[in-house]
Scaffold this motif. Structure first.
Motif, short mmCIF file in Angstrom:
data_model
loop_
_atom_site.label_atom_id
_atom_site.label_comp_id
_atom_site.label_asym_id
_atom_site.label_seq_id
_atom_site.Cartn_x
_atom_site.Cartn_y
_atom_site.Cartn_z
N PHE A 100 5.34 -19.01 21.69
CA PHE A 100 6.61 -19.39 22.30
C PHE A 100 7.82 -18.73 21.63
O PHE A 100 8.96 -18.96 22.04
N GLY A 101 7.56 -17.93 20.61
CA GLY A 101 8.63 -17.19 19.96
C GLY A 101 9.47 -18.00 18.99
O GLY A 101 10.65 -17.71 18.79
N TYR A 102 8.84 -19.02 18.36
CA TYR A 102 9.58 -19.87 17.44
C TYR A 102 9.15 -19.63 15.99
O TYR A 102 7.96 -19.56 15.69
N GLU A 103 10.15 -19.56 15.12
CA GLU A 103 9.86 -19.44 13.68
C GLU A 103 9.41 -20.79 13.12
O GLU A 103 8.51 -20.87 12.30
N LYS A 104 10.08 -21.87 13.59
CA LYS A 104 9.71 -23.21 13.12
C LYS A 104 10.02 -24.22 14.21
O LYS A 104 10.75 -23.93 15.17
N ALA A 105 9.44 -25.42 14.06
CA ALA A 105 9.65 -26.50 15.02
C ALA A 105 9.59 -27.82 14.29
O ALA A 105 9.09 -27.92 13.17
N THR A 106 10.07 -28.86 14.96
CA THR A 106 9.82 -30.23 14.51
C THR A 106 8.46 -30.64 15.06
O THR A 106 8.12 -30.33 16.21
N PHE A 107 7.66 -31.30 14.23
CA PHE A 107 6.32 -31.72 14.64
C PHE A 107 6.21 -33.24 14.57
O PHE A 107 6.67 -33.87 13.61
N ILE A 108 5.59 -33.80 15.62
CA ILE A 108 5.27 -35.23 15.65
C ILE A 108 3.75 -35.35 15.75
O ILE A 108 3.14 -34.76 16.63
N GLY A 109 3.15 -36.14 14.84
CA GLY A 109 1.70 -36.32 14.86
C GLY A 109 1.32 -37.78 14.84
O GLY A 109 2.00 -38.61 14.24
N HIS A 110 0.25 -38.10 15.52
CA HIS A 110 -0.31 -39.46 15.49
C HIS A 110 -1.76 -39.40 15.05
O HIS A 110 -2.53 -38.56 15.53
N ASP A 111 -2.16 -40.29 14.12
CA ASP A 111 -3.57 -40.39 13.73
C ASP A 111 -4.02 -39.04 13.17
O ASP A 111 -3.40 -38.50 12.26
N TRP A 112 -5.07 -38.45 13.71
CA TRP A 112 -5.53 -37.15 13.23
C TRP A 112 -4.46 -36.07 13.41
O TRP A 112 -4.36 -35.14 12.62
N GLY A 113 -3.66 -36.22 14.44
CA GLY A 113 -2.56 -35.27 14.62
C GLY A 113 -1.60 -35.32 13.44
O GLY A 113 -1.06 -34.29 13.03
N ALA A 114 -1.39 -36.54 12.89
CA ALA A 114 -0.54 -36.67 11.70
C ALA A 114 -1.18 -35.94 10.52
O ALA A 114 -0.49 -35.27 9.74
N ASN A 115 -2.49 -36.07 10.37
CA ASN A 115 -3.18 -35.37 9.29
C ASN A 115 -2.96 -33.86 9.39
O ASN A 115 -2.71 -33.18 8.38
N ILE A 116 -3.01 -33.34 10.61
CA ILE A 116 -2.81 -31.90 10.80
C ILE A 116 -1.36 -31.51 10.52
O ILE A 116 -1.09 -30.45 9.94
N VAL A 117 -0.42 -32.38 10.88
CA VAL A 117 0.99 -32.08 10.58
C VAL A 117 1.24 -32.11 9.07
O VAL A 117 1.93 -31.24 8.53
N TRP A 118 0.67 -33.10 8.37
CA TRP A 118 0.77 -33.10 6.89
C TRP A 118 0.18 -31.80 6.33
O TRP A 118 0.77 -31.16 5.44
#
Length: 316
Positions: A100-118
């Motif tokens: 998408f052409g982004y250097e960085k983004a805000t990430f929201i994770g839940h459960d395992w998604g949170a583990n991946i964001v950490w």
């Protein structure tokens, strides 16, 4: 797809080639390009778990990107277990930003998604702007690999341990009982009781009676059932089968996360709150909502309010 009130229309998906796989990606708010936010689901869920957050984030000016992560929905389901470690899972998200052409983004994770964001914050800190995680706090890397430690503390019937020590057993039972398993799992206001003997996920897949109240309508639940009819459960379970591998991958990584962070707990969740979160995430703020594990689906309005107020306050 719409929810039971027919007030939310879920975006259509596109298939995106990233990191040598295909991801099924749901996108909304293209008019807000330049202000990306990426939503990462847990197990056994998918992008649909964010249906209540997507339109509100678009209204707030965000370009919302919601992948079905590898192993889920129509996204690729590699056969090798090691292709679901944090190197691959965070690599998918980095490649998605690149797409998408982004250097960085805000990430929201839940459960395992949170583990991946950490994990993303640890492995690729420059690609994250801000973090919002639900249900699963930061997991400290202790002296023993996680599954080894869990086996000692919780025993062989713990589902994390069972997934690792009896590969394929739970997968088959869950696959045979998709509708029953998901219907019995996505419940709220479950009366307190002593845990039954056996493995929790297998018990849920076989239970004839559902406890508590359903979190979602039958039509919403059908979206999940349909997705797992496509993917099966093995891909998602393979995330668990990499916990010890992930422990080794993090051996030489700085464990401190400096990003502005919001941690949202469900007061009735079985996952314990972190007692030392700010030791590892010094810029973390914490709130709790009166709900169980599926925070953003059980308390959508309260979750949206918490997320939007925090984002507005940290809009720098």
């Amino acid at each position: 797809m719409s929810n039971k009130n027919n007030s939310i229309v879920f975006p259509k998906s596109t298939m995106v080639s990233v990191n040598n796989i295909e991801l099924e990606v749901f996108e909304a708010g293209k008019e807000n390009k330049g202000n990306p936010i990426v939503l990462c689901h847990g197990f056994p869920e998918n992008a649909f778990s964010w249906r209540f957050q997507i339109p509100e984030l678009v209204k707030a000016g965000y370009h919302v990107i919601v992948p079905n992560q590898r192993g889920y929905g129509k996204s690729s389901c590699p056969t090798e277990i090691t292709e679901y470690d944090i190197k691959h899972l965070t690599g998918d998200l980095i490649a998605l930003l690149d797409h998408f052409g982004y250097e960085k983004a805000t990430f929201i994770g839940h459960d395992w998604g949170a583990n991946i964001v950490w994990s993303l914050a640890l492995l690729h800190p420059k690609r994250i702007h801000k973090i919002i995680n639900l249900a699963l706090p930061y997991q400290e890397r202790g002296e023993k690999p996680w599954i080894e430690w869990m086996e000692e503390i919780f025993g062989a019937d713990n589902y994390f341990v069972h997934f690792n020590r009896q590969v394929g057993v739970a997968d088959a039972i869950l696959d045979e009982n998709k509708s029953k398993f998901l219907g019995n799992l996505f419940r709220k206001n479950i009366p307190p009781a002593m845990p039954e003997p056996g493995m929790l996920m297998i018990n849920l897949a076989k239970a004839e009676k559902s406890l508590g109240e359903p979190i979602m309508s039958k039509s919403e639940l059908a979206v999940y059932v349909s997705a797992f009819e496509t993917s099966g459960f093995t891909g998602g379970i393979n995330w668990y089968r990499n916990l010890d591998r992930n422990w080794h991958l993090l051996a030489d990584v700085n464990p401190i996360i400096q990003h502005p962070t919001l941690m949202i707990y469900g007061e009735q969740d079985m996952i314990p709150k972190s007692e030392n979160l700010t030791d590892f995430v010094p810029n973390a703020e914490v709130i709790s909502l009166d709900c169980g594990h599926c925070i953003q689906q059980e308390k959508p309005e309260e979750t949206n309010q918490a997320i939007l107020e925090w984002l507005e306050h940290h809009n720098v």
